[in-house]
Design a protein around this motif. Structure first.
Motif, PDB file in Angstrom:
ATOM      1  N   ARG A   1      57.492  75.210  33.512  1.00  0.00           N
ATOM      2  CA  ARG A   1      58.074  75.842  34.432  1.00  0.00           C
ATOM      3  C   ARG A   1      58.920  74.690  35.367  1.00  0.00           C
ATOM      4  NH1 ARG A   1      53.601  77.042  39.015  1.00  0.00           N
ATOM      5  NH2 ARG A   1      52.121  75.481  38.512  1.00  0.00           N
ATOM      6  N   PRO A   2      59.883  74.943  36.125  1.00  0.00           N
ATOM      7  CA  PRO A   2      60.484  74.041  36.709  1.00  0.00           C
ATOM      8  C   PRO A   2      59.466  73.266  37.714  1.00  0.00           C
ATOM      9  CG  PRO A   2      61.617  76.144  36.995  1.00  0.00           C
ATOM     10  CD  PRO A   2      60.144  76.643  36.497  1.00  0.00           C
ATOM     11  N   SER A   3      59.924  72.021  37.946  1.00  0.00           N
ATOM     12  CA  SER A   3      59.037  70.938  38.695  1.00  0.00           C
ATOM     13  C   SER A   3      58.659  71.535  40.031  1.00  0.00           C
ATOM     14  CB  SER A   3      59.752  69.688  38.688  1.00  0.00           C
ATOM     15  OG  SER A   3      60.941  69.716  39.223  1.00  0.00           O
ATOM     16  N   VAL A   4      59.543  72.165  40.534  1.00  0.00           N
ATOM     17  CA  VAL A   4      59.292  72.550  42.127  1.00  0.00           C
ATOM     18  C   VAL A   4      58.358  73.375  42.106  1.00  0.00           C
ATOM     19  CG1 VAL A   4      61.012  74.611  41.977  1.00  0.00           C
ATOM     20  CG2 VAL A   4      60.601  73.418  44.196  1.00  0.00           C
ATOM     21  N   CYS A   5      58.020  74.345  40.924  1.00  0.00           N
ATOM     22  CA  CYS A   5      57.028  75.318  41.014  1.00  0.00           C
ATOM     23  C   CYS A   5      55.390  74.655  41.272  1.00  0.00           C
ATOM     24  CB  CYS A   5      57.075  76.098  39.771  1.00  0.00           C
ATOM     25  SG  CYS A   5      58.577  77.006  39.422  1.00  0.00           S
ATOM     26  N   GLY A   6      55.493  73.554  40.745  1.00  0.00           N
ATOM     27  CA  GLY A   6      54.273  73.055  40.993  1.00  0.00           C
ATOM     28  C   GLY A   6      54.012  71.954  42.040  1.00  0.00           C
ATOM     29  N   LYS A   7      55.042  71.574  42.663  1.00  0.00           N
ATOM     30  CA  LYS A   7      55.211  70.611  43.832  1.00  0.00           C
ATOM     31  C   LYS A   7      55.323  71.024  44.973  1.00  0.00           C
ATOM     32  CE  LYS A   7      57.156  67.020  41.004  1.00  0.00           C
ATOM     33  NZ  LYS A   7      58.423  66.151  40.744  1.00  0.00           N
ATOM     34  N   TYR A   8      55.875  72.366  45.112  1.00  0.00           N
ATOM     35  CA  TYR A   8      56.080  72.913  46.538  1.00  0.00           C
ATOM     36  C   TYR A   8      54.936  73.195  47.177  1.00  0.00           C
ATOM     37  CZ  TYR A   8      57.716  76.289  50.253  1.00  0.00           C
ATOM     38  OH  TYR A   8      57.969  76.975  51.296  1.00  0.00           O
ATOM     39  N   PHE A   9      54.644  73.168  48.405  1.00  0.00           N
ATOM     40  CA  PHE A   9      53.731  73.555  49.619  1.00  0.00           C
ATOM     41  C   PHE A   9      54.486  74.004  50.747  1.00  0.00           C
ATOM     42  CE2 PHE A   9      51.296  70.701  46.702  1.00  0.00           C
ATOM     43  CZ  PHE A   9      50.104  71.363  46.333  1.00  0.00           C
ATOM     44  N   CYS A  10      54.093  75.026  51.288  1.00  0.00           N
ATOM     45  CA  CYS A  10      54.760  75.678  52.128  1.00  0.00           C
ATOM     46  C   CYS A  10      54.073  75.028  53.401  1.00  0.00           C
ATOM     47  CB  CYS A  10      54.609  77.318  52.491  1.00  0.00           C
ATOM     48  SG  CYS A  10      52.857  77.911  52.600  1.00  0.00           S
ATOM     49  N   ARG A  11      54.649  75.321  54.812  1.00  0.00           N
ATOM     50  CA  ARG A  11      54.120  74.845  55.884  1.00  0.00           C
ATOM     51  C   ARG A  11      52.684  75.078  56.272  1.00  0.00           C
ATOM     52  NH1 ARG A  11      57.857  75.757  61.230  1.00  0.00           N
ATOM     53  NH2 ARG A  11      57.194  74.034  62.421  1.00  0.00           N
ATOM     54  N   LEU A  12      52.453  76.321  55.826  1.00  0.00           N
ATOM     55  CA  LEU A  12      50.994  76.814  56.160  1.00  0.00           C
ATOM     56  C   LEU A  12      49.893  76.081  55.280  1.00  0.00           C
ATOM     57  CD1 LEU A  12      49.512  79.640  57.362  1.00  0.00           C
ATOM     58  CD2 LEU A  12      49.438  80.359  55.078  1.00  0.00           C
ATOM     59  N   GLN A  13      50.386  75.804  53.959  1.00  0.00           N
ATOM     60  CA  GLN A  13      49.478  74.917  52.954  1.00  0.00           C
ATOM     61  C   GLN A  13      49.204  73.645  53.744  1.00  0.00           C
ATOM     62  OE1 GLN A  13      51.709  75.920  49.639  1.00  0.00           O
ATOM     63  NE2 GLN A  13      49.709  76.545  48.809  1.00  0.00           N
ATOM     64  N   GLU A  14      50.338  73.097  54.137  1.00  0.00           N
ATOM     65  CA  GLU A  14      50.337  71.593  54.616  1.00  0.00           C
ATOM     66  C   GLU A  14      49.222  71.647  55.932  1.00  0.00           C
ATOM     67  OE1 GLU A  14      54.485  70.752  55.196  1.00  0.00           O
ATOM     68  OE2 GLU A  14      54.713  70.105  52.927  1.00  0.00           O
ATOM     69  N   LYS A  15      49.660  72.707  56.653  1.00  0.00           N
ATOM     70  CA  LYS A  15      48.536  72.885  58.095  1.00  0.00           C
ATOM     71  C   LYS A  15      47.322  72.722  57.800  1.00  0.00           C
ATOM     72  CE  LYS A  15      51.713  75.274  61.250  1.00  0.00           C
ATOM     73  NZ  LYS A  15      52.109  76.402  62.098  1.00  0.00           N
ATOM     74  N   VAL A  16      46.933  73.595  56.792  1.00  0.00           N
ATOM     75  CA  VAL A  16      45.583  73.543  56.160  1.00  0.00           C
ATOM     76  C   VAL A  16      45.168  72.362  55.624  1.00  0.00           C
ATOM     77  CG1 VAL A  16      44.044  74.630  54.480  1.00  0.00           C
ATOM     78  CG2 VAL A  16      45.456  76.349  55.714  1.00  0.00           C
ATOM     79  N   ARG A  17      45.920  71.807  54.858  1.00  0.00           N
ATOM     80  CA  ARG A  17      45.607  70.392  54.439  1.00  0.00           C
ATOM     81  C   ARG A  17      45.432  69.284  55.249  1.00  0.00           C
ATOM     82  NH1 ARG A  17      50.113  68.132  50.557  1.00  0.00           N
ATOM     83  NH2 ARG A  17      49.726  70.079  49.295  1.00  0.00           N
ATOM     84  N   ARG A  18      46.098  69.530  56.406  1.00  0.00           N
ATOM     85  CA  ARG A  18      46.000  68.299  57.609  1.00  0.00           C
ATOM     86  C   ARG A  18      44.869  68.897  58.503  1.00  0.00           C
ATOM     87  NH1 ARG A  18      51.694  68.573  57.557  1.00  0.00           N
ATOM     88  NH2 ARG A  18      51.577  70.325  59.446  1.00  0.00           N
ATOM     89  N   ASN A  19      44.112  69.946  58.223  1.00  0.00           N
ATOM     90  CA  ASN A  19      43.103  70.702  58.909  1.00  0.00           C
ATOM     91  C   ASN A  19      43.606  70.937  60.256  1.00  0.00           C
ATOM     92  OD1 ASN A  19      40.734  70.244  57.061  1.00  0.00           O
ATOM     93  ND2 ASN A  19      40.864  68.187  57.563  1.00  0.00           N
ATOM     94  N   GLU A  20      44.767  71.456  60.458  1.00  0.00           N
ATOM     95  CA  GLU A  20      45.485  71.908  61.598  1.00  0.00           C
ATOM     96  C   GLU A  20      44.987  73.356  61.605  1.00  0.00           C
ATOM     97  OE1 GLU A  20      49.457  70.668  61.403  1.00  0.00           O
ATOM     98  OE2 GLU A  20      48.974  68.497  61.563  1.00  0.00           O
ATOM     99  N   LEU A  21      44.833  73.919  60.751  1.00  0.00           N
ATOM    100  CA  LEU A  21      44.475  75.558  60.622  1.00  0.00           C
ATOM    101  C   LEU A  21      43.418  75.767  59.645  1.00  0.00           C
ATOM    102  CD1 LEU A  21      46.289  78.008  61.316  1.00  0.00           C
ATOM    103  CD2 LEU A  21      47.170  77.945  59.208  1.00  0.00           C
ATOM    104  N   ALA A  22      42.479  76.678  60.280  1.00  0.00           N
ATOM    105  CA  ALA A  22      41.319  77.121  59.509  1.00  0.00           C
ATOM    106  C   ALA A  22      41.780  78.048  58.440  1.00  0.00           C
ATOM    107  CB  ALA A  22      40.364  77.715  60.687  1.00  0.00           C
TER     108      ALA A  22
END
Length: 182
Positions: free
Chosen positions: A76-97
């Motif tokens: 599948r296109p490379s963007v499909c595996g690389k894309y993270f939305c803002r919500l996922q990024e907030k969770v990854r940074r522990n800014e959102l439970a």
């Protein structure tokens, strides 16, 4: 390995409960590399160029089944595996439970469903943005039905800008992008 032994990351579980990037709700298209165009077309996705001239494929992706990619284990296109939305990024940074993230996904899906119900018959969600812009430009000469759609679309866009889209990828003017709470 039994399927019960498979542990998905929180980011993957969020993705599998959402699907708004692939169904055209968040964006109309996704950037791809120029060297991927032929392969993307080869799997039946429509390609084009965005306003900046970047190669893209258009949403909604027909490989989406609910919120799950049916090509996940294939090319599948490379963007499909690389894309993270803002919500996922907030969770990854522990800014959102985790529970807050799932609540925001549920809210976004509910708001998108409300918009879909208000769309003219047969109009896909990714075209709603253009319909919204046309109608908003006509105000105050809107029918009550059109006005309800404009309000629903504005609420959805504001929420997506605040919670899911990257700050530089918002669809509303900056003043309308204040943090949404729903």
């Amino acid at each position: 390995m039994a399927s019960s032994d498979l542990q998905l990351s929180l980011e993957s579980r969020l993705c599998l409960s959402c699907g708004l990037c692939c169904d055209g709700t968040l964006y109309e298209d996704a950037k791809i590399r120029d060297d991927e165009v032929a392969s993307v077309e080869g799997i039946g996705l429509k390609t084009g160029r965005n306003a900046e001239g970047h190669a893209t494929f258009l949403f909604a992706c027909h490989y989406l089944d609910g919120a799950c990619c049916t090509r996940y284990d294939q090319w599948r296109p490379s963007v499909c595996g690389k894309y993270f939305c803002r919500l996922q990024e907030k969770v990854r940074r522990n800014e959102l439970a985790e529970d807050q993230a799932f609540d925001k996904i549920a809210t976004a899906r509910r708001l998108a469903a409300d918009v879909k119900k208000a769309l003219p018959t047969g109009m896909p969600i990714f075209e709603a943005r253009h319909h919204f812009a046309r109608l908003a430009a006509r105000q105050p000469d809107l029918t009550p039905e059109e006005a309800r759609f404009v309000v629903k679309m504005f609420v959805l866009e504001r929420f997506l800008d605040a919670e899911f889209r990257k700050p530089d990828k918002g669809h509303l003017p900056k003043g309308a992008r204040a943090s949404a709470t729903a």
